[in-house]
Design a protein around this motif. Structure first.
Motif, PDB file in Angstrom:
ATOM      1  N   ALA A 133       0.497  -1.136   0.209  1.00 14.55           N
ATOM      2  CA  ALA A 133      -0.314  -0.334  -0.110  1.00 14.55           C
ATOM      3  C   ALA A 133       1.137   1.389  -0.351  1.00 14.55           C
ATOM      4  N   TYR A 134       0.814   1.910  -0.961  1.00 15.44           N
ATOM      5  CA  TYR A 134       1.197   3.228  -1.033  1.00 15.44           C
ATOM      6  C   TYR A 134       1.396   4.740  -1.787  1.00 15.44           C
ATOM      7  N   TRP A 135       1.155   5.704  -1.376  1.00 20.14           N
ATOM      8  CA  TRP A 135       0.751   7.129  -1.712  1.00 20.14           C
ATOM      9  C   TRP A 135       2.325   8.075  -2.194  1.00 20.14           C
ATOM     10  N   VAL A 136       2.902   8.105  -3.706  1.00 18.07           N
ATOM     11  CA  VAL A 136       3.198   9.114  -3.435  1.00 18.07           C
ATOM     12  C   VAL A 136       2.739  10.288  -4.499  1.00 18.07           C
ATOM     13  N   GLY A 137       3.473  11.911  -3.958  1.00 15.95           N
ATOM     14  CA  GLY A 137       3.372  13.011  -4.297  1.00 15.95           C
ATOM     15  C   GLY A 137       3.760  13.449  -6.189  1.00 15.95           C
ATOM     16  N   GLU A 138       3.550  14.075  -6.501  1.00 18.04           N
ATOM     17  CA  GLU A 138       3.806  14.886  -8.010  1.00 18.04           C
ATOM     18  C   GLU A 138       5.757  15.017  -7.830  1.00 18.04           C
ATOM     19  N   ALA A 139       5.591  15.086  -8.664  1.00 14.04           N
ATOM     20  CA  ALA A 139       7.090  15.275  -9.083  1.00 14.04           C
ATOM     21  C   ALA A 139       7.834  16.816  -8.362  1.00 14.04           C
ATOM     22  N   GLY A 140       9.188  16.592  -8.031  1.00 12.14           N
ATOM     23  CA  GLY A 140       9.388  18.031  -6.652  1.00 12.14           C
ATOM     24  C   GLY A 140       8.566  18.039  -6.127  1.00 12.14           C
ATOM     25  N   PRO A 141       9.376  19.476  -5.045  1.00 13.26           N
ATOM     26  CA  PRO A 141       8.352  19.285  -3.798  1.00 13.26           C
ATOM     27  C   PRO A 141       6.877  19.796  -4.125  1.00 13.26           C
ATOM     28  N   GLY A 142       6.179  19.448  -3.096  1.00 14.84           N
ATOM     29  CA  GLY A 142       4.998  19.202  -2.698  1.00 14.84           C
ATOM     30  C   GLY A 142       4.328  18.717  -2.009  1.00 14.84           C
ATOM     31  N   PRO A 143       2.978  18.722  -1.533  1.00  9.75           N
ATOM     32  CA  PRO A 143       2.387  18.410  -0.307  1.00  9.75           C
ATOM     33  C   PRO A 143       2.882  16.727   0.163  1.00  9.75           C
ATOM     34  N   SER A 144       3.025  17.185   1.399  1.00  8.64           N
ATOM     35  CA  SER A 144       3.326  14.851   1.439  1.00  8.64           C
ATOM     36  C   SER A 144       1.744  14.731   1.822  1.00  8.64           C
ATOM     37  N   TYR A 145       1.691  12.797   2.894  1.00 11.52           N
ATOM     38  CA  TYR A 145       0.271  12.313   2.442  1.00 11.52           C
ATOM     39  C   TYR A 145      -0.258  13.093   2.961  1.00 11.52           C
ATOM     40  N   MET A 146      -0.315  13.622   4.433  1.00 16.89           N
ATOM     41  CA  MET A 146      -1.319  14.183   6.007  1.00 16.89           C
ATOM     42  C   MET A 146      -1.605  15.629   5.047  1.00 16.89           C
ATOM     43  N   ASP A 147      -0.979  16.299   4.014  1.00 19.66           N
ATOM     44  CA  ASP A 147      -1.589  17.957   3.215  1.00 19.66           C
ATOM     45  C   ASP A 147      -2.638  16.901   2.494  1.00 19.66           C
ATOM     46  N   THR A 148      -2.670  15.996   1.998  1.00 19.94           N
ATOM     47  CA  THR A 148      -4.173  16.020   0.997  1.00 19.94           C
ATOM     48  C   THR A 148      -5.196  15.263   1.766  1.00 19.94           C
ATOM     49  N   ASP A 149      -6.401  15.169   1.148  1.00 20.92           N
ATOM     50  CA  ASP A 149      -7.403  14.721   1.549  1.00 20.92           C
ATOM     51  C   ASP A 149      -7.253  13.591   1.783  1.00 20.92           C
ATOM     52  N   ARG A 150      -6.211  12.619   1.218  1.00 23.08           N
ATOM     53  CA  ARG A 150      -6.783  10.780   1.621  1.00 23.08           C
ATOM     54  C   ARG A 150      -7.432  10.261   1.022  1.00 23.08           C
ATOM     55  N   ASP A 151      -7.916  10.502  -0.518  1.00 16.50           N
ATOM     56  CA  ASP A 151      -9.194  10.095  -1.405  1.00 16.50           C
ATOM     57  C   ASP A 151      -8.816   9.722  -2.849  1.00 16.50           C
ATOM     58  N   ASN A 152      -7.550   9.389  -2.424  1.00 15.40           N
ATOM     59  CA  ASN A 152      -6.236   8.898  -3.424  1.00 15.40           C
ATOM     60  C   ASN A 152      -7.176   7.502  -3.679  1.00 15.40           C
ATOM     61  N   GLU A 153      -7.597   7.123  -4.855  1.00 17.59           N
ATOM     62  CA  GLU A 153      -8.177   5.504  -5.497  1.00 17.59           C
ATOM     63  C   GLU A 153      -7.989   4.252  -5.283  1.00 17.59           C
ATOM     64  N   PHE A 154      -6.664   4.874  -5.955  1.00 20.01           N
ATOM     65  CA  PHE A 154      -5.311   3.214  -6.372  1.00 20.01           C
ATOM     66  C   PHE A 154      -4.484   3.206  -4.733  1.00 20.01           C
ATOM     67  N   THR A 155      -4.691   3.906  -3.700  1.00 18.04           N
ATOM     68  CA  THR A 155      -4.042   3.730  -2.370  1.00 18.04           C
ATOM     69  C   THR A 155      -5.320   3.707  -1.815  1.00 18.04           C
ATOM     70  N   ARG A 156      -6.794   3.279  -1.826  1.00 16.19           N
ATOM     71  CA  ARG A 156      -7.416   2.996  -0.629  1.00 16.19           C
ATOM     72  C   ARG A 156      -7.683   1.878  -1.224  1.00 16.19           C
ATOM     73  N   SER A 157      -7.638   1.513  -2.160  1.00 15.91           N
ATOM     74  CA  SER A 157      -7.840  -0.184  -2.593  1.00 15.91           C
ATOM     75  C   SER A 157      -6.870  -0.577  -2.400  1.00 15.91           C
ATOM     76  N   HIS A 158      -5.092  -0.211  -2.734  1.00 14.02           N
ATOM     77  CA  HIS A 158      -4.576  -0.890  -1.682  1.00 14.02           C
ATOM     78  C   HIS A 158      -3.665  -1.521  -0.161  1.00 14.02           C
ATOM     79  N   VAL A 159      -4.805  -0.069   0.121  1.00 14.28           N
ATOM     80  CA  VAL A 159      -4.960  -0.174   1.920  1.00 14.28           C
ATOM     81  C   VAL A 159      -5.681  -1.658   2.030  1.00 14.28           C
ATOM     82  N   LYS A 160      -6.886  -1.464   1.645  1.00 12.89           N
ATOM     83  CA  LYS A 160      -7.974  -2.893   1.396  1.00 12.89           C
ATOM     84  C   LYS A 160      -7.113  -3.982   1.301  1.00 12.89           C
ATOM     85  N   MET A 161      -6.339  -4.594   0.243  1.00 16.20           N
ATOM     86  CA  MET A 161      -5.903  -5.027  -0.255  1.00 16.20           C
ATOM     87  C   MET A 161      -4.897  -6.160   0.686  1.00 16.20           C
ATOM     88  N   LEU A 162      -3.895  -4.684   0.561  1.00 14.41           N
ATOM     89  CA  LEU A 162      -2.584  -5.243   2.123  1.00 14.41           C
ATOM     90  C   LEU A 162      -3.650  -5.692   3.876  1.00 14.41           C
TER      91      LEU A 162
END
Length: 207
Positions: free
Chosen positions: A154-183
């Motif tokens: 289960a993973y999340w990565v931001g865009e290239a270059g400096p930018g928001p970290s996971y805690m700074d997002t709405d944490r609603d990435n569909e791919f990440t959420r699906s892999h959290v469940k599978m894990l």
């Protein structure tokens, strides 16, 4: 239904007095596992004095044996790491080395002490490197005796270059959420199977 003990090793470079993006993603996996009846514990490795070396106990205040005692009790071990320069953290690498140092230890049936335990990975970071880090962690765990189910990175990565970290997002990435469940579900499912039907020792005892 067999109770499953889950241990997360959070290899953030930050101690527990600081916020950790990796911890936030670990908690999303933990929430599902606890709802499914698992006993879950997270250790922040940066809080411990873990020595470099390839012995189970390096002495001189080495606190790895405290961590390893919990590893031995766990049915599921999940290594969580941030990404730095596209790699898993130095703390994650240290933990993998120390796990490897005890891979020759055996259970009463002569199998590796890690047999019938299930492994997984949680990864956060900016830019790329998640699949590389997952490959390193999951291969390492498999190589020393852990069983690795499908889709347990289960993973999340931001865009290239400096930018928001996971805690700074709405944490609603569909791919990440699906892999959290599978894990969560796949590690628990396989751990329960192995508790009831462990890998037989024929052909794979340690010499």
């Amino acid at each position: 239904m067999s109770n499953v003990n889950v241990l997360f090793l959070n290899a953030s470079l930050k101690g527990s007095d600081q916020d950790s993006n990796t911890k936030v993603l670990i908690e999303e996996v933990s929430e599902i596992m606890e709802k499914e009846g698992a006993s879950v514990e997270e250790l922040r490795l940066a809080d411990y004095n873990i020595k470099f070396g390839m012995q189970p106990d390096m002495g001189n205040g080495d606190e790895w044996p405290k961590i390893f005692a919990k590893v031995k009790e766990a049915d599921v071990l999940i290594v969580g790491t941030p990404l730095w320069i596209g790699e898993k953290s130095s703390v994650a690498n240290l933990a993998m080395e120390r796990l490897y140092a005890s891979s020759s230890e055996t259970e009463e049936n002569g199998q590796s002490i890690y047999y019938n335990k299930v492994g997984g990975a949680v990864i956060t970071g900016n830019e790329d490197g998640a699949k590389h880090a997952a490959a390193s962690i999951l291969y390492g765990l498999s190589h020393i005796g852990f069983v690795v189910p499908p889709n347990v990175d289960a993973y999340w990565v931001g865009e290239a270059g400096p930018g928001p970290s996971y805690m700074d997002t709405d944490r609603d990435n569909e791919f990440t959420r699906s892999h959290v469940k599978m894990l969560a579900y796949n590690t628990l499912h396989l751990a329960r199977i192995l508790k009831e039907n462990p890998i037989p020792p024929e052909g794979n005892v340690m010499e």
